[in-house]
Design a protein around this motif. Sequence first.
Motif, short mmCIF file in Angstrom:
data_model
loop_
_atom_site.label_atom_id
_atom_site.label_comp_id
_atom_site.label_asym_id
_atom_site.label_seq_id
_atom_site.Cartn_x
_atom_site.Cartn_y
_atom_site.Cartn_z
N TYR A 1 77.60 58.76 22.87
CA TYR A 1 78.04 59.12 24.18
C TYR A 1 79.70 59.35 24.19
CZ TYR A 1 73.89 58.46 26.75
OH TYR A 1 72.56 58.53 27.19
N LYS A 2 80.08 60.39 24.27
CA LYS A 2 81.58 60.76 23.96
C LYS A 2 82.75 59.89 24.64
CE LYS A 2 80.35 65.58 23.17
NZ LYS A 2 80.12 67.01 23.90
N THR A 3 82.15 59.58 25.93
CA THR A 3 83.07 58.69 26.90
C THR A 3 82.28 57.78 27.65
OG1 THR A 3 83.11 60.42 28.61
CG2 THR A 3 84.82 60.96 26.96
N THR A 4 83.19 56.74 28.13
CA THR A 4 82.52 56.05 28.99
C THR A 4 81.89 56.64 30.49
OG1 THR A 4 83.80 54.00 28.29
CG2 THR A 4 82.77 53.97 30.58
N GLY A 5 82.69 57.69 30.81
CA GLY A 5 82.41 58.42 31.96
C GLY A 5 80.91 59.19 31.61
N LEU A 6 80.64 59.62 30.49
CA LEU A 6 79.11 60.32 30.17
C LEU A 6 78.25 59.22 30.24
CD1 LEU A 6 80.36 62.93 27.59
CD2 LEU A 6 79.25 63.21 29.84
N ALA A 7 78.50 58.07 29.67
CA ALA A 7 77.54 56.79 29.79
C ALA A 7 77.17 56.56 31.16
CB ALA A 7 78.08 55.89 29.02
N ILE A 8 78.25 56.25 32.14
CA ILE A 8 78.02 55.81 33.34
C ILE A 8 77.38 57.04 34.07
CG2 ILE A 8 79.19 55.20 35.51
CD1 ILE A 8 79.11 53.11 33.31
N ALA A 9 77.59 58.41 33.98
CA ALA A 9 77.08 59.35 34.59
C ALA A 9 75.32 59.39 34.43
CB ALA A 9 77.33 60.51 33.85
N GLU A 10 74.75 58.68 33.39
CA GLU A 10 73.31 58.51 33.37
C GLU A 10 72.76 57.46 34.32
OE1 GLU A 10 71.47 59.85 31.13
OE2 GLU A 10 71.90 60.14 29.14
N LEU A 11 73.71 56.60 34.80
CA LEU A 11 73.33 55.56 35.64
C LEU A 11 73.51 56.33 37.27
CD1 LEU A 11 75.30 52.48 34.67
CD2 LEU A 11 72.93 53.40 33.84
N ILE A 12 74.33 57.06 37.07
CA ILE A 12 74.79 57.92 38.45
C ILE A 12 73.76 58.76 38.63
CG2 ILE A 12 76.12 59.42 39.98
CD1 ILE A 12 78.54 57.91 38.60
N ASP A 13 73.13 59.46 37.71
CA ASP A 13 71.82 60.40 37.59
C ASP A 13 70.81 59.77 38.29
OD1 ASP A 13 73.50 62.58 36.54
OD2 ASP A 13 72.53 62.30 34.48
N ASN A 14 70.37 58.28 37.90
CA ASN A 14 69.42 57.77 38.47
C ASN A 14 69.45 57.49 39.72
OD1 ASN A 14 68.08 57.53 35.81
ND2 ASN A 14 68.99 55.59 35.56
N SER A 15 70.86 57.29 40.40
CA SER A 15 71.20 56.76 41.70
C SER A 15 70.93 58.16 42.53
CB SER A 15 72.58 56.57 41.92
OG SER A 15 72.71 55.23 41.42
N LEU A 16 71.45 59.40 42.18
CA LEU A 16 71.27 60.70 42.93
C LEU A 16 69.63 61.00 42.78
CD1 LEU A 16 74.16 62.55 41.52
CD2 LEU A 16 73.86 61.28 43.76
N GLN A 17 69.01 60.77 41.91
CA GLN A 17 67.62 60.98 41.89
C GLN A 17 66.70 60.28 42.76
OE1 GLN A 17 66.29 61.77 37.66
NE2 GLN A 17 64.64 62.97 38.40
N ALA A 18 67.22 58.98 43.09
CA ALA A 18 66.61 58.16 43.95
C ALA A 18 67.11 58.52 45.54
CB ALA A 18 67.05 56.54 43.58
N GLY A 19 67.78 59.36 45.53
CA GLY A 19 68.23 59.96 47.12
C GLY A 19 69.49 59.36 47.37
#
Length: 507
Positions: free
Chosen positions: A30-48
């Motif tokens: 992962y190029k940045t911590t932001g991109l790594a944290i984005a993986e977790l936020i993706d899950n949040s958004l997919q969970a509504g």
Amino acid sequence: MATQVDNGPDIRPRLVNPANFLVATRDTGYKTTGLAIAELIDNSLQAGARHVDVEVATGRGPDRQIEIMVIDDGDGMDATSLAQALTFGGSSRFNDRSSLGRYGMGLPNGALSRSRRVEVYTWRRGTGVLWSRLDIDELVIARDAVLPPVELIDRPGFVPATDSGTVVRLARCDRVEYKRCSALVRRLKDDLGRIYRHFLTNGVSLQVNGQLVVANDPLCLAPGSKITGARRFGDDLLYEIPVGSAVGTVSVAFSELPIDHWHALSTEEKRTMGVTAGSPVSVVRAGREIDRGWFFMGGKRRENYDDWWRCEISFDPILDELFGITHAKQAISPRPELLELVSPDLETIARALNGRVRNRFLLVKATEPLGAAERQAARADVSLPSLPRGRRPIPDELKSVVGGLAQHDSPYQIVAAELPTTSAYEVVVRDKKIVLLLNTKHPWYRDLYGPLAMSESGRDHDLARQVALTILASARAEAALRRDTERGHAQRLRQATADVLATFMNA
């Protein structure tokens, strides 16, 4: 015929050595911590989730390593889903092409790329809080491939009192690029504002340490974005690509940054705004940015003028293979057939925009003597008779030009622009101020004023200023006429003079 080799008493090698795999997977890249944290936020958004909070703090351990939590108000998980969420590929949505996730690798992959321990707390209406963890050091010591069981626990203080949701806590973050929380918070706000700009403008609330993340549209078009002021260039391009029995869509939008207003900013201001040293092309998958750089531009090489336009390429997840998307969702590697389809159009537009930027900078340079002429005329204005009172309508064909001009404190404003008329210049009185519009299409500008203004010679610049003063004097004399009939005669004479001058200069 193959013969089985005797490996001893029932010795079968395991497909994966769990301890070594966990250590190796941290280098996913992962190029940045932001991109790594984005993986977790993706899950949040997919969970509504509609509200996602990222909390960054200094850990309480002796090494004081940073800890990060991602807290959402999504649907939460049951025990089975939680157990699967911490495994690699253990997703109920594996290979789902309808939203952000696809492989079920995001949570463990993104978390372990930055931390040595990830804990997940999740709850639903009417249930307690479920908890589980994935700890590299624990598994390495145990040399076991089995995760700890999911536990039902009392609600910790950091778990919000929402009906449902999930908290992902990263402890012992030994691979973040910043050692100070404040620096990491600033970077996360910038990165996440850009990555999730479309979600933010659609009402999703995202905070980092209680600070609201503002949408950061690199095209500088979206209302409410961190920086706005650009203009859309042309209509969006749309490509419909068959994939089996389905059809995937690629849409492309372009914008032009406001050179007239931003060219005079300092180098640091331009860098802070992302004008220079940025990436003109942003690639968006399912509404979420996954890459930026210089893509689909064919044989065109990037130049400094290309800092002043932007492109956004959006595509459906069904086209992942064509874009070369991996499970990390942070880069593209377009297939040749996609390049052949899209690049010719985008290269043509990029070259056109580059030329427009180049011409605009030449025009900006040519307007430098105009500012000097404005200031000199303003100093002398008190010695001249005042302009007649009364409102003067702006001709319809000039309303779009005049309407886009910034308000001016000086009694004179000289603007060079492509006018929808054949006159060498137009005169407009707005709020008791004279606006002189120089027509860049007229030979007078092209062959006389323009070459003088764009010259490197100081003497030529001074001559350009005096030429501008000559035209401004004529414009003021016309504006000072009190009768409509007099002004009508003056306008007709001005137009006739411009026509004769164009004939002479083009001969």
